[in-house]
Each structure stands twice: as structure tokens, then as C-alpha cells.
Design a protein around this motif. Sequence first.
Motif, PDB file in Angstrom:
ATOM      1  N   SER A 322       0.822  -1.206   0.000  1.00 46.79           N
ATOM      2  CA  SER A 322       0.000   0.000   0.000  1.00 46.79           C
ATOM      3  C   SER A 322       0.858   1.258   0.000  1.00 46.79           C
ATOM      4  O   SER A 322       0.595   2.211  -0.748  1.00 46.79           O
ATOM      5  CB  SER A 322      -0.924   0.008   1.222  1.00 46.79           C
ATOM      6  N   LEU A 323       1.916   1.277   0.829  1.00 43.53           N
ATOM      7  CA  LEU A 323       2.784   2.443   0.874  1.00 43.53           C
ATOM      8  C   LEU A 323       3.555   2.618  -0.430  1.00 43.53           C
ATOM      9  O   LEU A 323       3.744   3.741  -0.907  1.00 43.53           O
ATOM     10  CB  LEU A 323       3.750   2.337   2.053  1.00 43.53           C
ATOM     11  N   LEU A 324       3.995   1.517  -1.011  1.00 41.48           N
ATOM     12  CA  LEU A 324       4.695   1.613  -2.290  1.00 41.48           C
ATOM     13  C   LEU A 324       3.783   2.160  -3.375  1.00 41.48           C
ATOM     14  O   LEU A 324       4.174   3.012  -4.176  1.00 41.48           O
ATOM     15  CB  LEU A 324       5.236   0.240  -2.699  1.00 41.48           C
ATOM     16  N   THR A 325       2.553   1.677  -3.403  1.00 40.32           N
ATOM     17  CA  THR A 325       1.589   2.178  -4.373  1.00 40.32           C
ATOM     18  C   THR A 325       1.317   3.659  -4.141  1.00 40.32           C
ATOM     19  O   THR A 325       1.254   4.458  -5.086  1.00 40.32           O
ATOM     20  CB  THR A 325       0.285   1.380  -4.275  1.00 40.32           C
ATOM     21  N   ASN A 326       1.162   4.037  -2.892  1.00 41.56           N
ATOM     22  CA  ASN A 326       0.936   5.426  -2.532  1.00 41.56           C
ATOM     23  C   ASN A 326       2.074   6.312  -3.035  1.00 41.56           C
ATOM     24  O   ASN A 326       1.853   7.360  -3.653  1.00 41.56           O
ATOM     25  CB  ASN A 326       0.820   5.521  -1.005  1.00 41.56           C
ATOM     26  N   PHE A 327       3.289   5.868  -2.796  1.00 44.72           N
ATOM     27  CA  PHE A 327       4.481   6.633  -3.139  1.00 44.72           C
ATOM     28  C   PHE A 327       4.625   6.805  -4.650  1.00 44.72           C
ATOM     29  O   PHE A 327       4.699   7.924  -5.163  1.00 44.72           O
ATOM     30  CB  PHE A 327       5.708   5.925  -2.555  1.00 44.72           C
ATOM     31  N   TYR A 328       4.627   5.695  -5.373  1.00 44.85           N
ATOM     32  CA  TYR A 328       4.874   5.786  -6.808  1.00 44.85           C
ATOM     33  C   TYR A 328       3.690   6.371  -7.570  1.00 44.85           C
ATOM     34  O   TYR A 328       3.872   7.023  -8.603  1.00 44.85           O
ATOM     35  CB  TYR A 328       5.267   4.417  -7.370  1.00 44.85           C
ATOM     36  N   SER A 329       2.492   6.194  -7.073  1.00 50.02           N
ATOM     37  CA  SER A 329       1.351   6.841  -7.723  1.00 50.02           C
ATOM     38  C   SER A 329       1.427   8.352  -7.554  1.00 50.02           C
ATOM     39  O   SER A 329       1.040   9.102  -8.449  1.00 50.02           O
ATOM     40  CB  SER A 329       0.040   6.310  -7.140  1.00 50.02           C
ATOM     41  N   GLY A 330       1.916   8.792  -6.396  1.00 53.07           N
ATOM     42  CA  GLY A 330       2.126  10.226  -6.210  1.00 53.07           C
ATOM     43  C   GLY A 330       3.111  10.776  -7.216  1.00 53.07           C
ATOM     44  O   GLY A 330       2.898  11.832  -7.818  1.00 53.07           O
ATOM     45  N   ILE A 331       4.217  10.056  -7.411  1.00 58.56           N
ATOM     46  CA  ILE A 331       5.207  10.496  -8.403  1.00 58.56           C
ATOM     47  C   ILE A 331       4.583  10.519  -9.800  1.00 58.56           C
ATOM     48  O   ILE A 331       4.770  11.468 -10.563  1.00 58.56           O
ATOM     49  CB  ILE A 331       6.444   9.576  -8.366  1.00 58.56           C
ATOM     50  N   TYR A 332       3.883   9.451 -10.135  1.00 59.54           N
ATOM     51  CA  TYR A 332       3.232   9.352 -11.450  1.00 59.54           C
ATOM     52  C   TYR A 332       2.376  10.581 -11.732  1.00 59.54           C
ATOM     53  O   TYR A 332       2.431  11.166 -12.829  1.00 59.54           O
ATOM     54  CB  TYR A 332       2.386   8.080 -11.475  1.00 59.54           C
ATOM     55  N   ARG A 333       1.604  11.013 -10.754  1.00 59.82           N
ATOM     56  CA  ARG A 333       0.654  12.101 -10.994  1.00 59.82           C
ATOM     57  C   ARG A 333       1.329  13.454 -11.162  1.00 59.82           C
ATOM     58  O   ARG A 333       0.711  14.393 -11.656  1.00 59.82           O
ATOM     59  CB  ARG A 333      -0.388  12.149  -9.872  1.00 59.82           C
ATOM     60  N   THR A 334       2.605  13.573 -10.781  1.00 62.64           N
ATOM     61  CA  THR A 334       3.293  14.849 -10.986  1.00 62.64           C
ATOM     62  C   THR A 334       3.589  15.104 -12.452  1.00 62.64           C
ATOM     63  O   THR A 334       3.924  16.241 -12.824  1.00 62.64           O
ATOM     64  CB  THR A 334       4.624  14.897 -10.203  1.00 62.64           C
ATOM     65  N   MET A 335       3.468  14.074 -13.301  1.00 66.62           N
ATOM     66  CA  MET A 335       3.833  14.227 -14.714  1.00 66.62           C
ATOM     67  C   MET A 335       2.648  14.032 -15.653  1.00 66.62           C
ATOM     68  O   MET A 335       2.817  13.789 -16.847  1.00 66.62           O
ATOM     69  CB  MET A 335       4.960  13.253 -15.062  1.00 66.62           C
ATOM     70  N   VAL A 336       1.436  14.130 -15.120  1.00 69.62           N
ATOM     71  CA  VAL A 336       0.240  14.097 -15.967  1.00 69.62           C
ATOM     72  C   VAL A 336      -0.063  15.507 -16.480  1.00 69.62           C
ATOM     73  O   VAL A 336      -0.309  15.725 -17.660  1.00 69.62           O
ATOM     74  CB  VAL A 336      -0.948  13.508 -15.200  1.00 69.62           C
ATOM     75  N   ASN A 337      -0.056  16.484 -15.597  1.00 70.80           N
ATOM     76  CA  ASN A 337      -0.073  17.911 -15.930  1.00 70.80           C
ATOM     77  C   ASN A 337       1.188  18.533 -15.357  1.00 70.80           C
ATOM     78  O   ASN A 337       1.688  18.040 -14.344  1.00 70.80           O
ATOM     79  CB  ASN A 337      -1.276  18.600 -15.284  1.00 70.80           C
ATOM     80  N   PRO A 338       1.690  19.638 -15.962  1.00 72.28           N
ATOM     81  CA  PRO A 338       1.202  20.319 -17.158  1.00 72.28           C
ATOM     82  C   PRO A 338       1.419  19.484 -18.412  1.00 72.28           C
ATOM     83  O   PRO A 338       2.090  18.455 -18.376  1.00 72.28           O
ATOM     84  CB  PRO A 338       2.033  21.608 -17.185  1.00 72.28           C
ATOM     85  N   GLN A 339       0.836  19.945 -19.514  1.00 72.49           N
ATOM     86  CA  GLN A 339       0.891  19.184 -20.750  1.00 72.49           C
ATOM     87  C   GLN A 339       1.778  19.881 -21.784  1.00 72.49           C
ATOM     88  O   GLN A 339       1.740  21.106 -21.916  1.00 72.49           O
ATOM     89  CB  GLN A 339      -0.525  19.001 -21.307  1.00 72.49           C
ATOM     90  N   ASP A 340       2.551  19.080 -22.479  1.00 69.44           N
ATOM     91  CA  ASP A 340       3.472  19.600 -23.484  1.00 69.44           C
ATOM     92  C   ASP A 340       2.715  19.790 -24.797  1.00 69.44           C
ATOM     93  O   ASP A 340       2.463  18.840 -25.522  1.00 69.44           O
ATOM     94  CB  ASP A 340       4.637  18.622 -23.659  1.00 69.44           C
ATOM     95  N   TYR A 341       2.366  21.046 -25.084  1.00 69.00           N
ATOM     96  CA  TYR A 341       1.649  21.395 -26.314  1.00 69.00           C
ATOM     97  C   TYR A 341       2.597  22.025 -27.336  1.00 69.00           C
ATOM     98  O   TYR A 341       2.167  22.788 -28.203  1.00 69.00           O
ATOM     99  CB  TYR A 341       0.525  22.390 -26.014  1.00 69.00           C
ATOM    100  N   THR A 342       3.868  21.721 -27.245  1.00 62.73           N
ATOM    101  CA  THR A 342       4.820  22.303 -28.192  1.00 62.73           C
ATOM    102  C   THR A 342       4.390  22.008 -29.629  1.00 62.73           C
ATOM    103  O   THR A 342       4.073  20.870 -29.971  1.00 62.73           O
ATOM    104  CB  THR A 342       6.227  21.745 -27.938  1.00 62.73           C
ATOM    105  N   GLY A 343       4.371  23.058 -30.457  1.00 60.83           N
ATOM    106  CA  GLY A 343       3.902  22.923 -31.829  1.00 60.83           C
ATOM    107  C   GLY A 343       2.397  23.027 -31.977  1.00 60.83           C
ATOM    108  O   GLY A 343       1.883  22.982 -33.096  1.00 60.83           O
ATOM    109  N   GLU A 344       1.696  23.165 -30.845  1.00 59.70           N
ATOM    110  CA  GLU A 344       0.230  23.217 -30.871  1.00 59.70           C
ATOM    111  C   GLU A 344      -0.305  24.561 -30.392  1.00 59.70           C
ATOM    112  O   GLU A 344      -1.437  24.654 -29.932  1.00 59.70           O
ATOM    113  CB  GLU A 344      -0.338  22.101 -29.996  1.00 59.70           C
ATOM    114  N   ASN A 345       0.508  25.591 -30.504  1.00 54.19           N
ATOM    115  CA  ASN A 345       0.090  26.916 -30.058  1.00 54.19           C
ATOM    116  C   ASN A 345      -0.108  27.814 -31.282  1.00 54.19           C
ATOM    117  O   ASN A 345       0.870  28.285 -31.876  1.00 54.19           O
ATOM    118  CB  ASN A 345       1.155  27.509 -29.135  1.00 54.19           C
ATOM    119  N   PRO A 346      -1.354  28.080 -31.669  1.00 54.59           N
ATOM    120  CA  PRO A 346      -1.602  28.935 -32.839  1.00 54.59           C
ATOM    121  C   PRO A 346      -1.558  30.425 -32.529  1.00 54.59           C
ATOM    122  O   PRO A 346      -1.736  31.244 -33.437  1.00 54.59           O
ATOM    123  CB  PRO A 346      -3.010  28.509 -33.257  1.00 54.59           C
TER     124      PRO A 346
END
Length: 765
Positions: A322-346
Amino acid sequence: MDPLRSSFLFVFVFVAAIACAQNVTNSTYDPLHSLTWTTGNVFAGATMPYGMAKAVADVDSDSNQGGFTSEGGKVTGFSSMHDSGTGGSPSLGNFAFFPYANCAGDDVNGCTYPKNARKVSYVNNSVKASPGYFSIQLSSGVTVDMTAAHHTSLFRFKFSDSSNGSPLVLLDLTDLANSRQDNATIHVDGPSGRMTGSARFLPSFGSGNFVAYFCADFHGANIRDSGIFANSRASADVKDLKISRGINGFPLPGGGFIRFDSGSEPILARLGVSLVSSDRACSHAEAEIPEFDFETTQKGAVDAWRSKLSPVKVSTTGVSASLLTNFYSGIYRTMVNPQDYTGENPLWQSDEPYFDSFYCLWDSFRSQIPFLTILDPESVTRMIRSLIDTYTHLGWLPDCRMSLCKGFTQGGSNADVVLADAFIKGLKDSIDWDTGYAAVVKDAEVEPYDWSNEGRGGLDSWKALGYIPVQDFDYKGFGTMTRSISRTLEYSYNDFVISQIAAGLNKTADVEKYEARSSNWKNLFKPDQTSFKPNGVNTGFVGFFQPKYLNGTWGYQDPLKCSNTDLDPNSICSLQNTAGETFESSIWEYSFFVPHDQATLIYTFSGPAAFVRRLDYLHNQNITYIGNEPAFLTVFQYHYAGRPALSARRVHSYIPAFFSPTAAGLPGNDDSGAMGSFVAWAMMGLFPNPGQDVYLITPPFFESVSVTSPLTNKTATIRNLNFDPSYAAVFVQSAMLDGEVYTKNWVDHSFFTEGKGARADARAE
């Protein structure tokens, strides 16, 4: 200047020594548990790190800001753009697919098209999620799984063996918040079934609007027919649609459909997205998923996540799953946002990176972006370049930004803190720091016309009076005239971090000016202010920040207003024009928000012992709300009073009690990974004070933790001697750093970049 600016420090001794961690792992994490965090509004679907494409099932429950939640809502569709952890209105969820095994009477009008009419429940135990993958079974018998590349989602629709007839998949010109505006379009190519089009939407927490584009292709059974739908009717004879919003609150239903000869084999639907054009969306889809290969696409996403998480390894000895899941899921969620829209800015032409979905820097400057600075400095560097480039073309650094739109400013100009933190930690690659410095100075010196979206308001008063007055007279720029206390405190810190950049650029006069302004917080401290509980009992503490008018006389706000103990339903501390003088928190909590001058604050509160008593009262009396970011640093501020062991105890009072892989595993919105980064930092045994080269030390939750710097490829290791899996022994008795006795309760950024080793000997109290 000592980075902690306090003579009360260094009673705590952290252990450090070069040591190899045993039984380490970086592969034990599972973001699936985030699906049950109904209060976190997290995105639970398939995506790449910082990916633009985010595929998941959308449901109609109240907390569907991330698309899917396990509250038992009904599935309205499967869309490809989302944000994670936000509050307020749902975000994105554009261009959703919806599948039918067949239409009644074998007639396209036998299928239901409007979103609110077609939605169906799902099978609870059918939900599966892992990095780059999401799957769910609808009560209709259709199973949908999905994966994603950077700009492209791939959906696989499987129909039950008993289904007969022609499966139909529709694409809806709508979004989660039903914000679609006029003139949405779709074109369906008859022979190929390709659907292209666009629609204009509103951002979920900002001003303006944006246009999103799509390109959908299908693979599997032979195409029987295709066409468009409008309202509740469809036709295979019509291939183009341009539809208005309508006048009745919700956008009129409209979109396209494709029908297949048979559902005996899976039907794959590939959706490319773009903010530039449908042609660009098609190019993304064709380049990223050319062969509709589900397994290869999923493997690409898994490999990308594995690479991003690989710098952090922990010992699994004595640690629960449970603690391992808690820890690594926290890390995972730090890289969901912000989003890399490079090349997608009109909005402007630039060769610089462009990042979007900063929800908001007020939330992420405290722990999320500092965490990424050690884990993924290359991406943070690109984020900094994006922020500076936004200033270059729009004139201001954003405090919040989403979907090409300016978000709302919550407090100070907190991009200043983000830039300063990166600057003092040595991020350089192609960053124009001269322009970056000009940007933060503009925040401090020039008032924008609309400071609800950028910069700071009330700068005339700030410079002349040294505080933001309640009911300020401000005719140069405009915003909601609230939050005078929290803005004063945040502007003080913003000016401090500007002085830190100025020092690094040898701008001596600016260092003196902004350091002087950073002490403006003192001007709202009222030494004789008392505080009473709602039942009339005196808290026993005297001296709190209070609002002050233009003429220098004091106003009043109950120090417990908008705290957990405030029972008044009319208490509002957000962006409403009737809100109070603090933002999303109480004066009690904001009393500790002087991150840059804790020594003076401790003296103001009558010394270390009194400071500790206040911190204890804040936490023990349920005044603070750990589900919001202003609480984060207060957990560790015992360090500044020379009592780091109390910080360690406080960390363990919140984790895992308030942060765990359970149905209510987050105490508040994840705020784009802010909560996840708090958990990750705390369990690693370190916590940043952003804008300063300081990481406060507590014993990690593991026998050993190692972090390999992606910049230097050197590995920093913390070894927790006498590790106690029951966590009774969480008080450090002695410490070593690189083989030498260490007597400070903090380390600086060189700990990571130079790969230093730490060893701590922890004991029970």
C-alpha cells in the motif's frame, strides 16, 4: 545569507553516508488506485508523460473533472483530452466516442445520440488501469480499452459474442462541461470513414475560448455506412455538419457516426487532436500510430513512464504494498499535468517549447515543480522556457493557464517563484535568464489592466504603503477586490524570490530593493489581535495578521474564518467578490506563510517554543486543511524552531491517514499532482522551501531511497539505519553526509546533482 535565515536551526542531525540501497525497486507503482480517489479529481486514463492525448471514459458524476471517477456515475462517452486534479468546472473531455453493438430495427435512427439520453452504467469490477492503458465494460456488453501516444488516442471496442447486427460508433461535438460554442463542424469521408472537424470551447478556470480540432480513423470490420447526426436523428446521406450551440443551456447534440458490417472482431478508433488544424491532427495520428497497433502503442507509453520514473528507487524491505503504491502513484501524478503542447500553439510563432494546463502555479510552485526539478529537470527547463516565451509574446508571465487561455490569478505572481527556484538550482539549458528576470520585475513594478488574469494588482499601494489595503483604491488595473492579507503575504515572498534571481545576476540595487519589500508582511501584523473558537472559547494566542485600510486603520477578519473549524456557511475565501481577505485558507494558517524569513516570524511569535505551540494548535485543533497547498510547508516548519523531530511526527500523522490508496485516499483535489508531490517528498524524507536552495530533512518511509540526477547521472542516497517498519522510530539521533558528521537539518540542491550519500540513525522518541 543563510538559506534558512534563522538562528534557531540545526538542532536536528540528519544522517548521511554513501551507501548502496538494498532491495530497491522503481517498478512497484499502480495508478489504478487513483480511480477510487473520488475527492482528488485525478485523471485515471491512458496518457504519456505530459501528454496532450488523454483517453478515458467520461462519466456524469459530480467529481468528473478528470473524466472518470468511481462514484458510480454513468458513462457518457470516451474522449481524448483531459486535465488532472482540478476543481471547479470539468475540463476538456472533447470529441467523445460512444459505441453501440447495433441500432434498434437496424436503422441508424434506432441508436440514441444525445449525451444525456445515451449514457449507460458500467460494470464496477471491470475497470482496469495502468500507465498508458484504461479499460472498462459497459452494461450494454461493450468493452472499451484504450491507450495513447503524445497527441493520439487509440480505442478498441469489443462487442459481445451474442451481439448481432451492425455496430455503430458516434463522435460527439461536445466536451465534459458542455461549453461548446457556435459553429462546430464535422466532415465524414464516406469511403474511408475518416472524420475531421473542430469546435470552439471555454476554458474551465480562465478567460477567453479556444478551438480544438480532431481527426478520427477506424480499423476493423468493413464499413457499412457513415454520416452525421443532429439532435436525436442521423442520416447516412449527409456527410457534413455545421451546428450552433442553441439557446437552452446545453449545446445542441451533433456529430458523426460510422456503422460496420459486423462486430465479430474488435473495432479500433484512432483519434488525433490538435489546437492548430484538423490536418495537423491527422498528421499526428498517422505518424504516432500508423498501423493501429494497440500493443505497440501501449508499450511505448509504458516505456516512457518507466523512463521518467526510473531515477527514484526505494528499498522495499519491510514496506507494505500500500505504501509503495501510494508513493509511486504520487510520483506518477506529478507528470500528468502540465501538458506539453509544443507545436500546438496557434497564438504566436515561436521555436520555444509551449506547455499548457498549469492548474495553477499557486498550487504547483510549492512542491510539484520543485519535485520535477530533481526528477525531470529537462522537462522543467522546457516549462521555464515556455513561461518566459509566454511573457515575450503576451507581455506577462501566467499564474494559471489552460487550453491556450489565461487562467485566473489566485494570489501572487507565482511564476516568479517557479523561475527563481529553477534559477537558484542551476537550470540553464537555453533559458534566457535576462528575459526571465525582466518578466518577474515587470510583475513587481507594472500593474496590468486585468490583474485577475496576470501580474499583481494594487501596486501603487504596495509601493507607497507597504501592504495591499482592504477596499483599495486602484484605478490602474482591475480585479476582484479581496484577499488583501494573502496577497500582501504572497507579494512579499514574490519580491524575495526576485531578489534571489537579482543576486545571481549581480544586480545589487535590485537585491536591496526587493529584499526590503519582502519584509512588507510585517505591516499587516496586529500584535494584540486575539482569536476565539466558534463556541466563544479563547484560543489563547495573541497576534495575527489583519486587514488594514488605506488610511492605516485596522479592519477585522476572524482569524479562524475559512478554516476547518469555521461553521458559517456564508464564509467565502475564494475569488467571489464577496470573499474574505485570505484565499482558500484562514488567517491562522496564513500566519505561517513567511517562507523567506522564518527567523523574524518566530521572533514575532515570541520565540521558538511559542512558535511550536502555535504550529501544534494549528494542526491538533483541525484548523489547517491538509487537502490544500498552504498546509504543506506548515507540516515541516518545526525545523525552523529547532524541532525537526516534530516535523517527522507530523508527517506520519498525515501519511497514510489522509493519503492512501483507498476510496477516499486524497483529502482534496490533486491539483495537477500537487498532492502527489507532497506525498512523494514526505515519504522520501525531504521537503523543499521553493525559491530557496533548501530541502528540509525528515526520516524517509523506506530503509533507503536513491535519486539519480538526469543532469549529472550521479546518485544521491539516503540510508535509514535502524529502519522501523512500524514507524515508531522516526526521530533522527545522528547523521552523516559523505562519511562526515552532519549537524544541519537541511541539505541543498547539490545533494542531488553531486550524488551525495546520507545515513541517518533513527530512534523512537
